[in-house]
Design an enzyme around this catalytic site. Structure first.
Site, PDB file in Angstrom:
ATOM      1  N   ARG A  88       0.817  -1.287   0.017  1.00  0.00           N
ATOM      2  CA  ARG A  88       0.120  -0.054   0.037  1.00  0.00           C
ATOM      3  C   ARG A  88       0.962   1.326   0.047  1.00  0.00           C
ATOM      4  O   ARG A  88       0.441   2.284  -0.662  1.00  0.00           O
ATOM      5  CB  ARG A  88      -0.788   0.021   1.175  1.00  0.00           C
ATOM      6  CG  ARG A  88      -1.929  -1.153   1.297  1.00  0.00           C
ATOM      7  CD  ARG A  88      -2.588  -0.877   2.763  1.00  0.00           C
ATOM      8  NE  ARG A  88      -3.692  -2.139   2.736  1.00  0.00           N
ATOM      9  CZ  ARG A  88      -3.226  -3.252   3.377  1.00  0.00           C
ATOM     10  NH1 ARG A  88      -2.138  -3.351   3.638  1.00  0.00           N
ATOM     11  NH2 ARG A  88      -4.140  -4.052   3.490  1.00  0.00           N
ATOM     12  N   ASP A 148     -10.044  -4.386   8.728  1.00  0.00           N
ATOM     13  CA  ASP A 148      -9.058  -5.497   9.410  1.00  0.00           C
ATOM     14  C   ASP A 148      -9.605  -6.364  10.242  1.00  0.00           C
ATOM     15  O   ASP A 148      -9.344  -7.580  10.565  1.00  0.00           O
ATOM     16  CB  ASP A 148      -7.791  -4.938   9.721  1.00  0.00           C
ATOM     17  CG  ASP A 148      -6.966  -4.072   8.700  1.00  0.00           C
ATOM     18  OD1 ASP A 148      -7.236  -4.108   7.519  1.00  0.00           O
ATOM     19  OD2 ASP A 148      -6.345  -3.063   9.097  1.00  0.00           O
ATOM     20  N   ARG A 151     -11.916  -8.978   8.754  1.00  0.00           N
ATOM     21  CA  ARG A 151     -11.081 -10.124   8.257  1.00  0.00           C
ATOM     22  C   ARG A 151     -10.556 -11.138   9.261  1.00  0.00           C
ATOM     23  O   ARG A 151     -10.724 -12.357   9.225  1.00  0.00           O
ATOM     24  CB  ARG A 151      -9.975  -9.457   7.633  1.00  0.00           C
ATOM     25  CG  ARG A 151     -10.140  -9.000   6.276  1.00  0.00           C
ATOM     26  CD  ARG A 151      -9.218  -8.372   5.527  1.00  0.00           C
ATOM     27  NE  ARG A 151      -9.812  -7.929   3.949  1.00  0.00           N
ATOM     28  CZ  ARG A 151      -8.931  -6.889   3.348  1.00  0.00           C
ATOM     29  NH1 ARG A 151      -8.033  -6.195   3.933  1.00  0.00           N
ATOM     30  NH2 ARG A 151      -9.525  -6.479   2.241  1.00  0.00           N
ATOM     31  N   HIS A 175      -2.448   0.295   8.980  1.00  0.00           N
ATOM     32  CA  HIS A 175      -3.184  -0.596   8.140  1.00  0.00           C
ATOM     33  C   HIS A 175      -2.335  -0.990   6.901  1.00  0.00           C
ATOM     34  O   HIS A 175      -2.219  -0.515   5.673  1.00  0.00           O
ATOM     35  CB  HIS A 175      -4.193   0.189   7.711  1.00  0.00           C
ATOM     36  CG  HIS A 175      -5.260  -0.315   6.608  1.00  0.00           C
ATOM     37  ND1 HIS A 175      -5.918  -1.500   6.797  1.00  0.00           N
ATOM     38  CD2 HIS A 175      -5.397  -0.164   5.299  1.00  0.00           C
ATOM     39  CE1 HIS A 175      -6.398  -2.066   5.569  1.00  0.00           C
ATOM     40  NE2 HIS A 175      -6.130  -1.053   4.629  1.00  0.00           N
TER      41      HIS A 175
HETATM   42  N1  NAI Z   1      -8.372   1.879   3.925  1.00  0.00           N
HETATM   43  C1  NAI Z   1      -8.818   0.658   3.348  1.00  0.00           C
HETATM   44  O1  NAI Z   1      -9.260  -0.231   4.369  1.00  0.00           O
HETATM   45  C2  NAI Z   1      -8.957   0.446   1.908  1.00  0.00           C
HETATM   46  C3  NAI Z   1      -8.363   1.340   1.132  1.00  0.00           C
HETATM   47  N2  NAI Z   1      -8.330   1.209  -0.348  1.00  0.00           N
HETATM   48  C4  NAI Z   1      -7.926   2.186  -1.180  1.00  0.00           C
HETATM   49  O2  NAI Z   1      -8.941   3.029  -1.567  1.00  0.00           O
HETATM   50  C5  NAI Z   1      -8.388   3.360  -2.775  1.00  0.00           C
HETATM   51  C6  NAI Z   1      -9.537   3.195  -3.930  1.00  0.00           C
HETATM   52  O3  NAI Z   1      -9.603   1.905  -4.409  1.00  0.00           O
HETATM   53  P1  NAI Z   1     -10.616   1.252  -5.663  1.00  0.00           P
HETATM   54  O4  NAI Z   1     -11.954   1.768  -5.272  1.00  0.00           O
HETATM   55  O5  NAI Z   1     -10.381  -0.139  -5.493  1.00  0.00           O
HETATM   56  O6  NAI Z   1      -9.982   1.986  -6.805  1.00  0.00           O
HETATM   57  P2  NAI Z   1     -10.505   2.450  -8.155  1.00  0.00           P
HETATM   58  O7  NAI Z   1      -9.551   2.608  -9.269  1.00  0.00           O
HETATM   59  O8  NAI Z   1     -11.679   1.314  -8.497  1.00  0.00           O
HETATM   60  O9  NAI Z   1     -11.355   3.541  -7.706  1.00  0.00           O
HETATM   61  C7  NAI Z   1     -10.711   4.999  -7.648  1.00  0.00           C
HETATM   62  C8  NAI Z   1     -11.581   6.049  -8.229  1.00  0.00           C
HETATM   63  O10 NAI Z   1     -10.768   7.438  -8.016  1.00  0.00           O
HETATM   64  C9  NAI Z   1     -11.185   8.121  -9.124  1.00  0.00           C
HETATM   65  N3  NAI Z   1     -10.349   9.415  -9.051  1.00  0.00           N
HETATM   66  C10 NAI Z   1      -8.601   9.359  -9.369  1.00  0.00           C
HETATM   67  N4  NAI Z   1      -8.206  10.746  -9.076  1.00  0.00           N
HETATM   68  C11 NAI Z   1      -9.367  11.233  -8.625  1.00  0.00           C
HETATM   69  C12 NAI Z   1      -9.855  12.657  -8.339  1.00  0.00           C
HETATM   70  N5  NAI Z   1      -8.909  13.699  -8.205  1.00  0.00           N
HETATM   71  N6  NAI Z   1     -10.645  13.268  -7.936  1.00  0.00           N
HETATM   72  C13 NAI Z   1     -11.914  12.236  -7.972  1.00  0.00           C
HETATM   73  N7  NAI Z   1     -11.934  10.924  -8.299  1.00  0.00           N
HETATM   74  C14 NAI Z   1     -10.640  10.577  -8.547  1.00  0.00           C
HETATM   75  C15 NAI Z   1     -10.621   7.443 -10.389  1.00  0.00           C
HETATM   76  O11 NAI Z   1     -11.296   7.664 -11.400  1.00  0.00           O
HETATM   77  C16 NAI Z   1     -11.395   5.935  -9.586  1.00  0.00           C
HETATM   78  O12 NAI Z   1     -12.741   5.875 -10.336  1.00  0.00           O
HETATM   79  C17 NAI Z   1      -7.146   2.912  -3.121  1.00  0.00           C
HETATM   80  O13 NAI Z   1      -5.998   3.882  -2.725  1.00  0.00           O
HETATM   81  C18 NAI Z   1      -7.030   1.855  -2.272  1.00  0.00           C
HETATM   82  O14 NAI Z   1      -5.897   1.187  -1.880  1.00  0.00           O
HETATM   83  C19 NAI Z   1      -9.124   0.022  -0.793  1.00  0.00           C
HETATM   84  C20 NAI Z   1      -9.709  -0.906  -0.038  1.00  0.00           C
HETATM   85  C21 NAI Z   1      -9.514  -0.719   1.412  1.00  0.00           C
HETATM   86  O1  OAA Z   2      -5.135  -4.414   0.193  1.00  0.00           O
HETATM   87  C1  OAA Z   2      -4.940  -3.042  -0.291  1.00  0.00           C
HETATM   88  O2  OAA Z   2      -4.331  -2.533  -1.013  1.00  0.00           O
HETATM   89  C2  OAA Z   2      -6.525  -2.345  -0.043  1.00  0.00           C
HETATM   90  C3  OAA Z   2      -6.708  -2.419   1.332  1.00  0.00           C
HETATM   91  O3  OAA Z   2      -6.180  -1.613   2.107  1.00  0.00           O
HETATM   92  C4  OAA Z   2      -7.377  -3.491   2.008  1.00  0.00           C
HETATM   93  O4  OAA Z   2      -8.133  -4.340   1.183  1.00  0.00           O
HETATM   94  O5  OAA Z   2      -7.038  -3.683   3.156  1.00  0.00           O
END
Ligand code: NAI
Ligand code: OAA
Length: 310
Positions: A88, A148, A151, A175
């Site tokens: 990450r 987390d 999970r 995380h």
């Molecule tokens: N904290 C957590 O537990 C988790 C965090 N994540 C993180 O969440 C983020 C998103 O993941 P996904 O939805 O799978 O990715 P994704 O690629 O499916 O969606 C991200 C979206 O952000 C948009 N985007 C990019 N720049 C932008 C901006 N300046 N303004 C508005 N929209 C913008 C893109 O067009 C895209 O549609 C990633 O950084 C991922 O690592 C994902 C899962 C869990």
């Molecule tokens: O694994 C990743 O990169 C996205 C995330 O944070 C999660 O699913 O926990």
């Protein structure tokens, strides 16, 4: 009650869907930079209203923040997800600039909102949001610990062969694949310590699987997970909007708690209408304290990379 979700990708759209059909908010705005994408996702979600039986209004916007005005909660999922083999932390170069700009835009139109940060590396993006916006610390919440922990409970339920909802447990710390701390000592099956049923080797395997839970899914899916992340955001937003005061591990700014200062990292929090209403200072044993200090060192090292943007 109005919620804006920036990033209409996998996590953002799934979270909007869960908030809508669980009737957590009355209005949801999905915003994305990609032309027409958020509008399309919103329309698709709206077309589940009659089959799923809810009336939440969901709309989409291509980068027009005026539509997000007056939101009670804003969720930042914009940015790139990792690919198999990546950590990450490797996402910081692209995501930091996106998260900072998005947070500033959101607050111009919703100055009183509580901000939930999801984009990775989440603890560092939460710290960046706090420093860049200057908002009070109770209004910035990083979502990671809820996921987390879900999970952790899933893997525990599999090891125990018992229903997941009969399991209690929490993951604190960063995380990240190596910074998470599943609290196996405190996990229980209906109040009975899980160590009564599982050997220390079995518990170590559950903890190890939990820590790489996101990486395992990324390997299987080719991009990171979204169903459990989206549902975890909805769970957190529910506790805020409905003042449920649930105890949820969240990445929040510490000022002395758990022996740490000037860092956002996962600790148990009471989450209600004011955001972070209390940090719960649970007594860790020496091993857990050492793991927490090591986790904080790693998160702090990552925060140092923000120098050029802050
Ligand atoms: N904290 C957590 O537990 C988790 C965090 N994540 C993180 O969440 C983020 C998103 O993941 P996904 O939805 O799978 O990715 P994704 O690629 O499916 O969606 C991200 C979206 O952000 C948009 N985007 C990019 N720049 C932008 C901006 N300046 N303004 C508005 N929209 C913008 C893109 O067009 C895209 O549609 C990633 O950084 C991922 O690592 C994902 C899962 C869990
Ligand atoms: O694994 C990743 O990169 C996205 C995330 O944070 C999660 O699913 O926990």
């Amino acid at each position: 009650m109005k919620v804006t979700i920036v990033g209409a990708g996998n996590v953002g759209a799934t979270c909007a869907d869960a908030i809508a059909y669980r009737r957590i908010a009355s209005e949801i705005v999905l915003l994305d930079i990609r032309e027409g994408f958020a509008e399309g996702k919103a329309l698709d979600i709206m077309q589940t209203q009659t089959t799923l039986g809810y009336n939440t209004k969901v709309s989409g916007s291509t980068n027009d923040y005026s539509k997000t005005a007056g939101s009670d909660v804003v969720v930042i999922t914009s940015g790139i997800p990792r690919k198999p083999g990546m950590t990450r932390e490797e996402l910081i170069g692209i995501n930091a600039g996106i998260v900072k700009t998005v947070a500033e835009n959101l607050l111009q139109h919703s100055p009183n909102a509580i901000v939930v940060v999801v984009s990775n590396p989440m603890d560092t993006m939460t710290y960046l949001t706090l420093k860049a916006t200057g908002l009070p610390k109770n209004r910035i919440i990083g979502m990671g610990g809820a996921l987390d922990s879900s999970r952790f409970k899933c893997y525990l339920s599999q090891a125990l062969d018992k229903p997941a909802n009969d399991i209690q447990g929490m993951v604190i710390g960063g995380h990240g694949d190596t910074t998470m701390i599943p609290l196996t000592r405190l996990a229980s099956y209906n109040g009975v310590p899980v160590s009564e049923f599982l050997s220390s080797e079995e518990l170590e395997k559950v903890a190890a699987d939990t820590m790489v839970g996101g990486a395992t899914l990324t390997g299987l899916l080719g991009t990171s997970a979204w169903y459990a992340p989206g549902a975890s955001v909805a769970y957190l937003v529910d506790s805020i909007l409905h003042d449920q005061k649930k105890m949820i591990p969240c990445s929040v700014f510490l000022e002395g708690e758990y022996g740490q200062n000037d860092i956002c990292i996962g600790v148990p929090c009471i989450i209600g209408k004011n955001g972070v209403e209390k940090i719960v200072d649970i007594k860790l044993n020496e091993d857990e304290k050492a793991k927490f200090a090591k986790s904080a060192d790693a998160v702090r090292a990552m925060n140092a990379d923000l120098k050029s943007i802050l």
